[in-house]
Design a protein around this motif. Structure first.
Motif, PDB file in Angstrom:
ATOM      1  N   GLY A  17       0.822  -1.211   0.000  1.00 19.24           N
ATOM      2  CA  GLY A  17       0.000   0.000   0.000  1.00 19.24           C
ATOM      3  C   GLY A  17       0.848   1.250   0.000  1.00 19.24           C
ATOM      4  O   GLY A  17       1.965   1.258   0.527  1.00 19.24           O
ATOM      5  N   ARG A  18       0.308   2.292  -0.574  1.00 18.91           N
ATOM      6  CA  ARG A  18       0.958   3.599  -0.532  1.00 18.91           C
ATOM      7  C   ARG A  18       0.051   4.558   0.227  1.00 18.91           C
ATOM      8  O   ARG A  18      -1.149   4.642  -0.050  1.00 18.91           O
ATOM      9  CB  ARG A  18       1.221   4.132  -1.942  1.00 18.91           C
ATOM     10  CG  ARG A  18       1.884   5.529  -1.950  1.00 18.91           C
ATOM     11  CD  ARG A  18       2.275   5.947  -3.353  1.00 18.91           C
ATOM     12  NE  ARG A  18       3.345   5.108  -3.865  1.00 18.91           N
ATOM     13  CZ  ARG A  18       4.646   5.302  -3.635  1.00 18.91           C
ATOM     14  NH1 ARG A  18       5.027   6.316  -2.863  1.00 18.91           N
ATOM     15  NH2 ARG A  18       5.542   4.500  -4.138  1.00 18.91           N
ATOM     16  N   THR A  39      -2.957  -3.244  -2.225  1.00 17.32           N
ATOM     17  CA  THR A  39      -2.973  -4.455  -3.042  1.00 17.32           C
ATOM     18  C   THR A  39      -2.981  -5.708  -2.169  1.00 17.32           C
ATOM     19  O   THR A  39      -2.608  -5.677  -0.994  1.00 17.32           O
ATOM     20  CB  THR A  39      -1.748  -4.523  -3.972  1.00 17.32           C
ATOM     21  OG1 THR A  39      -0.569  -4.751  -3.187  1.00 17.32           O
ATOM     22  CG2 THR A  39      -1.593  -3.242  -4.776  1.00 17.32           C
ATOM     23  N   THR A  40      -3.372  -6.811  -2.777  1.00 12.13           N
ATOM     24  CA  THR A  40      -3.191  -8.123  -2.156  1.00 12.13           C
ATOM     25  C   THR A  40      -1.712  -8.494  -2.239  1.00 12.13           C
ATOM     26  O   THR A  40      -0.917  -7.814  -2.897  1.00 12.13           O
ATOM     27  CB  THR A  40      -4.021  -9.193  -2.876  1.00 12.13           C
ATOM     28  OG1 THR A  40      -3.475  -9.397  -4.194  1.00 12.13           O
ATOM     29  CG2 THR A  40      -5.488  -8.788  -2.997  1.00 12.13           C
ATOM     30  N   ALA A  45      -4.859  -4.808  -7.145  1.00 14.96           N
ATOM     31  CA  ALA A  45      -5.312  -3.571  -6.505  1.00 14.96           C
ATOM     32  C   ALA A  45      -6.724  -3.746  -5.952  1.00 14.96           C
ATOM     33  O   ALA A  45      -7.594  -4.306  -6.624  1.00 14.96           O
ATOM     34  CB  ALA A  45      -5.284  -2.427  -7.499  1.00 14.96           C
ATOM     35  N   VAL A  46      -6.954  -3.252  -4.740  1.00 12.89           N
ATOM     36  CA  VAL A  46      -8.266  -3.390  -4.091  1.00 12.89           C
ATOM     37  C   VAL A  46      -8.808  -2.042  -3.613  1.00 12.89           C
ATOM     38  O   VAL A  46      -9.710  -1.996  -2.773  1.00 12.89           O
ATOM     39  CB  VAL A  46      -8.205  -4.397  -2.919  1.00 12.89           C
ATOM     40  CG1 VAL A  46      -8.015  -5.809  -3.438  1.00 12.89           C
ATOM     41  CG2 VAL A  46      -7.096  -4.035  -1.934  1.00 12.89           C
ATOM     42  N   THR A  47      -8.268  -0.938  -4.147  1.00 13.71           N
ATOM     43  CA  THR A  47      -8.788   0.395  -3.846  1.00 13.71           C
ATOM     44  C   THR A  47      -8.902   1.202  -5.128  1.00 13.71           C
ATOM     45  O   THR A  47      -8.321   0.851  -6.156  1.00 13.71           O
ATOM     46  CB  THR A  47      -7.855   1.167  -2.879  1.00 13.71           C
ATOM     47  OG1 THR A  47      -6.537   1.206  -3.450  1.00 13.71           O
ATOM     48  CG2 THR A  47      -7.811   0.535  -1.514  1.00 13.71           C
ATOM     49  N   VAL A 260      -8.851  -7.639   6.662  1.00 12.98           N
ATOM     50  CA  VAL A 260      -8.067  -8.699   6.026  1.00 12.98           C
ATOM     51  C   VAL A 260      -8.100  -8.474   4.523  1.00 12.98           C
ATOM     52  O   VAL A 260      -9.172  -8.291   3.933  1.00 12.98           O
ATOM     53  CB  VAL A 260      -8.634 -10.089   6.367  1.00 12.98           C
ATOM     54  CG1 VAL A 260      -7.911 -11.174   5.573  1.00 12.98           C
ATOM     55  CG2 VAL A 260      -8.538 -10.353   7.868  1.00 12.98           C
ATOM     56  N   VAL A 261      -6.933  -8.479   3.896  1.00 14.70           N
ATOM     57  CA  VAL A 261      -6.807  -8.313   2.446  1.00 14.70           C
ATOM     58  C   VAL A 261      -6.294  -9.643   1.897  1.00 14.70           C
ATOM     59  O   VAL A 261      -5.136 -10.009   2.114  1.00 14.70           O
ATOM     60  CB  VAL A 261      -5.838  -7.175   2.094  1.00 14.70           C
ATOM     61  CG1 VAL A 261      -5.755  -6.980   0.588  1.00 14.70           C
ATOM     62  CG2 VAL A 261      -6.256  -5.877   2.788  1.00 14.70           C
ATOM     63  N   ALA A 262      -7.168 -10.377   1.205  1.00  9.95           N
ATOM     64  CA  ALA A 262      -6.841 -11.743   0.808  1.00  9.95           C
ATOM     65  C   ALA A 262      -6.926 -11.936  -0.700  1.00  9.95           C
ATOM     66  O   ALA A 262      -7.788 -11.358  -1.367  1.00  9.95           O
ATOM     67  CB  ALA A 262      -7.783 -12.735   1.496  1.00  9.95           C
TER      68      ALA A 262
END
Length: 281
Positions: A17-18, A39-40, A45-47, A260-262
């Motif tokens: 992540g940034r 990111t996972t 990417a998840v945002t 949780v980022v999976a």
């Protein structure tokens, strides 16, 4: 150490992540530090940041649409009996410094300012921890202290007359894909069944990723979840669901959300186990 404008969060040396410290944004977007991209572990990417459907959605962060009438969410303000209205009432969150800054997390001080006046002072603690080969956890705590001599009232469009729109607080704008993401808790399925309810954890699952959100304190668990899936993918914890939240002078509101980022699609039992592990760390 961070650069002037951002820092990178890492899990076991891997960037996940940034954190944008000083985003260059127009005033109507309520400029505020945020995490993007997140990111996972596999790099998905998840945002999203400033998507076309809601330009004021800024990755992962804290945003409140009504702090004593000032908009710290961005975009239009919902006004009772008028609806969404363009107002010159936007506030900004200003980074003042880090008390701690490591590759896997930080402790940050911020000022919430509107119309030249500081309303709230925030301490934000963010940590990234590994949970195995396919998942990691983002531990996000924010503490908001009223630094004015009078009570501050925090509200949402819901408390101002728009049913079902109790957003405000922690908010994660997820990645929009061709298919609507799945939403589920331990005992419910679907956006309609989950939105506005209280649950120990809530999952949002895309094509190749899953986010599992959990309130990690008693106060946080009392906040209902704000969920969007069909219109856009986003999850938040509602500070002002049916009633405004009053903060006395010098009082501090604290919330902690662990996400949780999976990679992939954990089932219910796997999601619950990941949350337990993440909160316990």
């Amino acid at each position: 150490m961070p650069s002037h404008d951002s820092l990178v969060l890492r899990v076991a040396g891997r960037p996940v992540g940034r954190y944008v410290i000083r985003p260059e944004l127009p005033a109507r977007l309520a400029p505020r530090p945020c995490l993007h991209p997140v990111t996972t572990l596999a790099g998905t990417a998840v945002t999203e940041l400033g998507p076309a459907d809601h330009a004021h959605h800024l990755g992962v962060g804290v945003a409140v649409p009504d702090v004593e009438g000032y908009n710290f969410w961005g975009g239009r303000t919902f006004v009772r009996d008028r609806g969404p209205t363009e107002l010159d009432n936007h506030g900004a969150q200003r980074h003042t410094g880090f008390q701690l800054c490591d590759p896997d997390g930080f402790v940050e001080e911020l000022r919430w300012v509107a119309a030249g006046t500081e309303l709230l002072r925030e301490r934000r603690t963010v940590a990234a921890t590994g949970l195995g080969a396919t998942a990691w956890a983002l531990d996000f705590t924010f503490s908001l202290t009223n630094v004015t001599p009078a009570p501050l009232s925090l509200g949402s469009p819901a408390t101002n007359g728009r049913p079902g729109a109790a957003y405000g607080g922690f908010f994660w704008r997820a990645r929009k894909e061709a298919r609507t993401p799945e939403v589920f808790t331990a005992d419910r399925d679907g956006e309609a069944a989950v939105h506005g309810t209280r649950a120990d954890w809530l999952a949002l699952a895309g094509a190749r990723w899953t986010l599992v959100f959990a309130g990690a304190t008693e106060d946080t668990r009392r906040d209902p979840w704000f969920v969007r899936a069909a219109e856009y993918p986003g999850v938040g914890s509602s500070l002002a669901h049916t009633e405004r939240l009053s903060v006395a002078p010098g009082e501090t509101v604290v919330r902690r959300i662990v996400t949780v980022v999976a990679d992939g699609r954990p089932d219910r039992a796997e999601a619950a186990a990941l949350v337990r592990k993440a909160v316990a760390q």
